[in-house]
Motif scaffolding. Structure first.
Motif, PDB file in Angstrom:
ATOM      1  N   LEU A   1       9.633   1.471   5.198  1.00 17.29           N
ATOM      2  CA  LEU A   1      10.151   0.874   3.973  1.00 17.29           C
ATOM      3  C   LEU A   1       9.000   0.236   3.215  1.00 17.29           C
ATOM      4  O   LEU A   1       8.341  -0.675   3.711  1.00 17.29           O
ATOM      5  N   GLY A   2       8.744   0.705   2.005  1.00 16.92           N
ATOM      6  CA  GLY A   2       7.647   0.198   1.179  1.00 16.92           C
ATOM      7  C   GLY A   2       8.017  -1.087   0.465  1.00 16.92           C
ATOM      8  O   GLY A   2       9.131  -1.577   0.540  1.00 16.92           O
ATOM      9  N   SER A   3       7.050  -1.626  -0.268  1.00 14.87           N
ATOM     10  CA  SER A   3       7.206  -2.905  -0.939  1.00 14.87           C
ATOM     11  C   SER A   3       6.780  -2.800  -2.397  1.00 14.87           C
ATOM     12  O   SER A   3       5.991  -1.939  -2.766  1.00 14.87           O
ATOM     13  N   ALA A   4       7.287  -3.695  -3.231  1.00 18.19           N
ATOM     14  CA  ALA A   4       6.901  -3.726  -4.636  1.00 18.19           C
ATOM     15  C   ALA A   4       5.455  -4.187  -4.808  1.00 18.19           C
ATOM     16  O   ALA A   4       4.864  -4.010  -5.859  1.00 18.19           O
ATOM     17  N   GLU A   5       4.883  -4.791  -3.778  1.00 23.45           N
ATOM     18  CA  GLU A   5       3.498  -5.254  -3.865  1.00 23.45           C
ATOM     19  C   GLU A   5       2.485  -4.158  -3.554  1.00 23.45           C
ATOM     20  O   GLU A   5       1.297  -4.355  -3.698  1.00 23.45           O
ATOM     21  N   VAL A   6       2.946  -3.012  -3.112  1.00 24.59           N
ATOM     22  CA  VAL A   6       2.047  -1.933  -2.704  1.00 24.59           C
ATOM     23  C   VAL A   6       1.538  -1.205  -3.943  1.00 24.59           C
ATOM     24  O   VAL A   6       2.319  -0.789  -4.798  1.00 24.59           O
ATOM     25  N   ASP A   7       0.217  -1.054  -4.031  1.00 24.33           N
ATOM     26  CA  ASP A   7      -0.348  -0.321  -5.174  1.00 24.33           C
ATOM     27  C   ASP A   7      -0.440   1.179  -4.858  1.00 24.33           C
ATOM     28  O   ASP A   7      -0.049   1.631  -3.791  1.00 24.33           O
ATOM     29  N   ASN A   8      -0.951   1.956  -5.803  1.00 22.08           N
ATOM     30  CA  ASN A   8      -0.990   3.414  -5.646  1.00 22.08           C
ATOM     31  C   ASN A   8      -1.776   3.855  -4.425  1.00 22.08           C
ATOM     32  O   ASN A   8      -1.364   4.762  -3.702  1.00 22.08           O
ATOM     33  N   GLU A   9      -2.922   3.238  -4.198  1.00 24.10           N
ATOM     34  CA  GLU A   9      -3.767   3.632  -3.073  1.00 24.10           C
ATOM     35  C   GLU A   9      -3.080   3.339  -1.743  1.00 24.10           C
ATOM     36  O   GLU A   9      -3.119   4.147  -0.821  1.00 24.10           O
ATOM     37  N   GLU A  10      -2.449   2.168  -1.654  1.00 21.77           N
ATOM     38  CA  GLU A  10      -1.723   1.832  -0.429  1.00 21.77           C
ATOM     39  C   GLU A  10      -0.530   2.764  -0.224  1.00 21.77           C
ATOM     40  O   GLU A  10      -0.235   3.168   0.898  1.00 21.77           O
ATOM     41  N   SER A  11       0.151   3.121  -1.309  1.00 17.09           N
ATOM     42  CA  SER A  11       1.274   4.057  -1.205  1.00 17.09           C
ATOM     43  C   SER A  11       0.808   5.405  -0.682  1.00 17.09           C
ATOM     44  O   SER A  11       1.497   6.033   0.129  1.00 17.09           O
ATOM     45  N   TYR A  12      -0.353   5.840  -1.134  1.00 14.55           N
ATOM     46  CA  TYR A  12      -0.907   7.109  -0.658  1.00 14.55           C
ATOM     47  C   TYR A  12      -1.175   7.044   0.851  1.00 14.55           C
ATOM     48  O   TYR A  12      -0.824   7.952   1.605  1.00 14.55           O
ATOM     49  N   LEU A  13      -1.777   5.942   1.301  1.00 21.17           N
ATOM     50  CA  LEU A  13      -2.075   5.779   2.726  1.00 21.17           C
ATOM     51  C   LEU A  13      -0.796   5.698   3.565  1.00 21.17           C
ATOM     52  O   LEU A  13      -0.723   6.259   4.659  1.00 21.17           O
ATOM     53  N   ILE A  14       0.218   5.010   3.048  1.00 14.32           N
ATOM     54  CA  ILE A  14       1.494   4.914   3.758  1.00 14.32           C
ATOM     55  C   ILE A  14       2.130   6.293   3.885  1.00 14.32           C
ATOM     56  O   ILE A  14       2.642   6.668   4.945  1.00 14.32           O
ATOM     57  N   SER A  15       2.084   7.052   2.801  1.00 15.31           N
ATOM     58  CA  SER A  15       2.642   8.410   2.826  1.00 15.31           C
ATOM     59  C   SER A  15       1.915   9.280   3.849  1.00 15.31           C
ATOM     60  O   SER A  15       2.548  10.024   4.619  1.00 15.31           O
ATOM     61  N   LYS A  16       0.596   9.178   3.890  1.00 16.17           N
ATOM     62  CA  LYS A  16      -0.184   9.937   4.873  1.00 16.17           C
ATOM     63  C   LYS A  16       0.158   9.493   6.297  1.00 16.17           C
ATOM     64  O   LYS A  16       0.302  10.317   7.192  1.00 16.17           O
ATOM     65  N   PHE A  17       0.296   8.185   6.510  1.00 11.98           N
ATOM     66  CA  PHE A  17       0.629   7.661   7.828  1.00 11.98           C
ATOM     67  C   PHE A  17       1.986   8.196   8.294  1.00 11.98           C
ATOM     68  O   PHE A  17       2.151   8.591   9.442  1.00 11.98           O
ATOM     69  N   CYS A  18       2.973   8.210   7.390  1.00 13.66           N
ATOM     70  CA  CYS A  18       4.303   8.728   7.738  1.00 13.66           C
ATOM     71  C   CYS A  18       4.225  10.200   8.125  1.00 13.66           C
ATOM     72  O   CYS A  18       4.912  10.636   9.051  1.00 13.66           O
ATOM     73  N   ARG A  19       3.395  10.950   7.439  1.00 12.87           N
ATOM     74  CA  ARG A  19       3.252  12.365   7.785  1.00 12.87           C
ATOM     75  C   ARG A  19       2.561  12.536   9.141  1.00 12.87           C
ATOM     76  O   ARG A  19       2.894  13.428   9.915  1.00 12.87           O
ATOM     77  N   ILE A  20       1.588  11.669   9.406  1.00 15.52           N
ATOM     78  CA  ILE A  20       0.863  11.770  10.678  1.00 15.52           C
ATOM     79  C   ILE A  20       1.784  11.493  11.860  1.00 15.52           C
ATOM     80  O   ILE A  20       1.766  12.222  12.858  1.00 15.52           O
TER      81      ILE A  20
END
Length: 196
Positions: free
Chosen positions: A165-184
């Motif tokens: 579950l993401g947060s409103a404080e997450v910027d684009n770069e962090e969102s990209y890393l979270i997406s990659k982590f979920c895929r991993i």
């Protein structure tokens, strides 16, 4: 001095009328001066509220490393200076004695929380993630072929017991890393708190 109830009311009314008529005292000026004195010597920092995905602008006033005042940013296009109750309460949240600043753990069956180190907290999260991933891993999914009606195995390789579950404080770069982590780790469930 003996004053009757009626005399007291007359005297009070006359006093209020005299003050309201402009004897040189204007409470709005006194309020404005007090506000300016409060903010004197502070650094104004533009920021964004983190409670939802609205991205409302705020102005933070910091003095000697401590937040002393916050208000809506009148130049921000989203909120134009207005703040909702959650954003307006951020000042009290920042210095609340009930704010949790260290990791805590409540053992199974326990009725209280105990403080643990950051290293222990991260190790516990990693271990639990590994356990849940292994227990809920699904390598194949059985589907029915629409043309032939046969059952086929489709390789899916996903962990169905983990969601992020993401947060409103997450910027684009962090969102990209979270997406990659979920895929991993193999979870297809990557959601954002603003949509829930």
């Amino acid at each position: 001095m003996d004053v009757s109830r009626r005399g007291f009311l007359k005297l009070s009314g006359l006093s209020i009328a005299a003050l309201a008529s402009g004897l040189g005292f204007d409470p709005t000026i006194a309020e404005a001066k007090g506000f300016v004195l409060k903010l004197e010597g502070s650094k104004k920092i533009p920021s964004i509220c983190h409670f939802c995905s609205g991205g409302c602008g705020m102005l933070l006033y910091v003095k000697e490393g401590k937040l002393i005042h916050l208000e809506g940013d009148p130049d921000h296009p989203t909120n134009e200076g207005a703040l909702c109750p959650k954003a307006a309460s951020l000042l009290s949240v920042a210095y609340s004695p009930n704010r949790v600043t260290k990791p805590r753990r409540r053992a199974p069956g326990s009725d209280h929380w105990e403080e643990i180190s950051w290293e222990d907290a991260l190790n516990r999260v990693a271990q639990k993630t590994k356990e849940v991933r292994e227990a809920t891993w699904k390598a194949n999914d059985e589907i029915i072929n629409a043309k032939t009606g046969q059952r086929d195995l489709l390789s899916v390789n996903r962990a169905e017991g983990i969601a992020f579950l993401g947060s409103a404080e997450v910027d684009n770069e962090e969102s990209y890393l979270i997406s990659k982590f979920c895929r991993i780790i193999g979870t297809p469930y990557n959601e954002h708190q603003a949509r829930i």
